[in-house]
Design a protein around this motif. Sequence first.
Motif, PDB file in Angstrom:
ATOM      1  N   GLU A 216      77.744  46.319  39.349  1.00 28.87           N
ATOM      2  CA  GLU A 216      78.166  47.261  40.584  1.00 28.87           C
ATOM      3  C   GLU A 216      78.838  46.705  41.566  1.00 28.87           C
ATOM      4  OE1 GLU A 216      73.781  45.541  41.303  1.00 28.87           O
ATOM      5  OE2 GLU A 216      75.074  46.268  39.507  1.00 28.87           O
ATOM      6  N   PRO A 219      83.774  45.478  41.204  1.00 27.18           N
ATOM      7  CA  PRO A 219      85.009  46.253  41.743  1.00 27.18           C
ATOM      8  C   PRO A 219      85.246  45.620  43.191  1.00 27.18           C
ATOM      9  CG  PRO A 219      83.733  47.871  40.228  1.00 27.18           C
ATOM     10  CD  PRO A 219      83.105  46.466  40.446  1.00 27.18           C
ATOM     11  N   PRO A 317      92.812  54.076  44.963  1.00 31.88           N
ATOM     12  CA  PRO A 317      92.231  54.262  43.769  1.00 31.88           C
ATOM     13  C   PRO A 317      91.427  53.004  43.503  1.00 31.88           C
ATOM     14  CG  PRO A 317      94.287  54.728  43.519  1.00 31.88           C
ATOM     15  CD  PRO A 317      94.512  54.101  44.990  1.00 31.88           C
ATOM     16  N   ARG A 318      91.732  51.751  43.996  1.00 29.48           N
ATOM     17  CA  ARG A 318      90.833  50.691  44.058  1.00 29.48           C
ATOM     18  C   ARG A 318      89.676  50.745  44.790  1.00 29.48           C
ATOM     19  NH1 ARG A 318      95.845  46.365  44.603  1.00 29.48           N
ATOM     20  NH2 ARG A 318      96.813  46.631  42.502  1.00 29.48           N
ATOM     21  N   CYS A 319      89.720  51.374  46.099  1.00 28.55           N
ATOM     22  CA  CYS A 319      88.694  51.228  46.763  1.00 28.55           C
ATOM     23  C   CYS A 319      87.608  52.260  46.512  1.00 28.55           C
ATOM     24  CB  CYS A 319      88.810  51.425  48.340  1.00 28.55           C
ATOM     25  SG  CYS A 319      89.853  50.122  48.981  1.00 28.55           S
ATOM     26  N   ASP A 321      87.102  53.413  43.233  1.00 27.62           N
ATOM     27  CA  ASP A 321      86.538  52.711  41.937  1.00 27.62           C
ATOM     28  C   ASP A 321      85.149  51.816  42.588  1.00 27.62           C
ATOM     29  OD1 ASP A 321      88.014  53.914  40.347  1.00 27.62           O
ATOM     30  OD2 ASP A 321      89.295  52.203  39.890  1.00 27.62           O
ATOM     31  N   ARG A 324      82.371  54.023  43.964  1.00 28.94           N
ATOM     32  CA  ARG A 324      81.841  54.632  42.806  1.00 28.94           C
ATOM     33  C   ARG A 324      80.977  53.669  42.176  1.00 28.94           C
ATOM     34  NH1 ARG A 324      87.029  58.299  42.020  1.00 28.94           N
ATOM     35  NH2 ARG A 324      86.337  60.141  43.439  1.00 28.94           N
ATOM     36  N   ALA A 325      81.437  52.342  41.927  1.00 22.31           N
ATOM     37  CA  ALA A 325      80.587  51.645  41.068  1.00 22.31           C
ATOM     38  C   ALA A 325      79.332  51.009  41.985  1.00 22.31           C
ATOM     39  CB  ALA A 325      81.495  50.276  41.083  1.00 22.31           C
ATOM     40  N   GLU A 365      93.440  61.924  45.040  1.00 23.51           N
ATOM     41  CA  GLU A 365      92.335  61.366  44.464  1.00 23.51           C
ATOM     42  C   GLU A 365      91.030  61.838  45.401  1.00 23.51           C
ATOM     43  OE1 GLU A 365      95.262  58.298  43.363  1.00 23.51           O
ATOM     44  OE2 GLU A 365      94.806  59.690  45.079  1.00 23.51           O
TER      45      GLU A 365
END
Length: 368
Positions: A216, A219, A317-319, A321, A324-325, A365
Amino acid sequence: MTTSTGPKQRSFPKIEFTDSEAGALEFPSSRSRTFTYYTPAKKRSTMYEDVTVDVQPDPERHLSQGWIYGFGDGPGGYPPEWTAAQSSNWHAFLDPNEEWDQTIYRNNSKVVHQVELCLSNAKRARVYDGWNTTWLTFISRNLGAWMHAENGLALHVFTSIQRSCPTNMINTAVAVNAAHKLRFAQDLALFNLDLSEASEEFDGSLHKQVWQSAPEWQPTREVVERLTAVGDWCQLLFGSNVVFEQLVGTLFRSELIMQIAAGNGDYITPTIVGTGEHDYDRDLAYTRNLFRLLTRDPEFGEANKALFAGWLDIWVPRCLDAARALQPIWSQPAEKAVTFATSLDAAIAKFSSLLDELGLDIPEELKK
């Protein structure tokens, strides 16, 4: 018999000036008690302006002979090409917090005293004895892991770019940002040590394993490490304070820890984490002012908006992800006052509001 009286003294004619000529030789500001080489933002200059404005040299302003020093490969001083962002006047930025050397130590001293008092009172009252094992594990795993994110941003993001910006006002604000992150990371480390001493059920070494291998958190770790590899100082500031802190930092600190700690019998953690939130609130204030100037720049505003839109395409998108992880940790405490969906929606709403204020379009997004 004659005696020598030494070399004959030469005499020079006395020059007398008229009042107008004498006045012309006097330095214009010699009788002033304040600096006059810059125009203050308000009617009177502040101490902050006196000690920061134009302290850093700039050939665009007072260094008419060009850079008096430079790097071996050519660029002199503070090259504007160290960022793709452009400004018709970088010096227009002033820190709304008016941070300078004295205020850095004064403000951080107050926070350190507050944290020390909180921790000493907690130990004296044996507060940790009332925490259940589930909450102790949650703190050791997750708040301990977040300590690494704060420390990474402090040392390898803000400390690394506080020499890169084109004006002393921006560099000073970034240096204060670095000091905030370092102090908060150290506060979390001290909290970890206190809990390790106070409770046999608390594993003070678990945070390292979680940060390095827990699914978790990977990312989030990846985003922090990717940020440290960015060379453009303005993109680094944008990716950290505008995107990562909004979608991951406040999500974890404000929308989770600050919401559920009290329900788990913990009134100590919110006090410590609250100082980090207060720091970010101040750091966001200067960040907002800087990027608002850049998007509203009369000459380069539209180009900057297009540039920042590209940076959003990289970091959102990276943040997201990373955010959400982290969902599984919302189910770890015994008392769950909020859901992950509620927390993420709140973080996205704040982020969207910030982008709107900066004049930037909200990425697709965030609309899903």
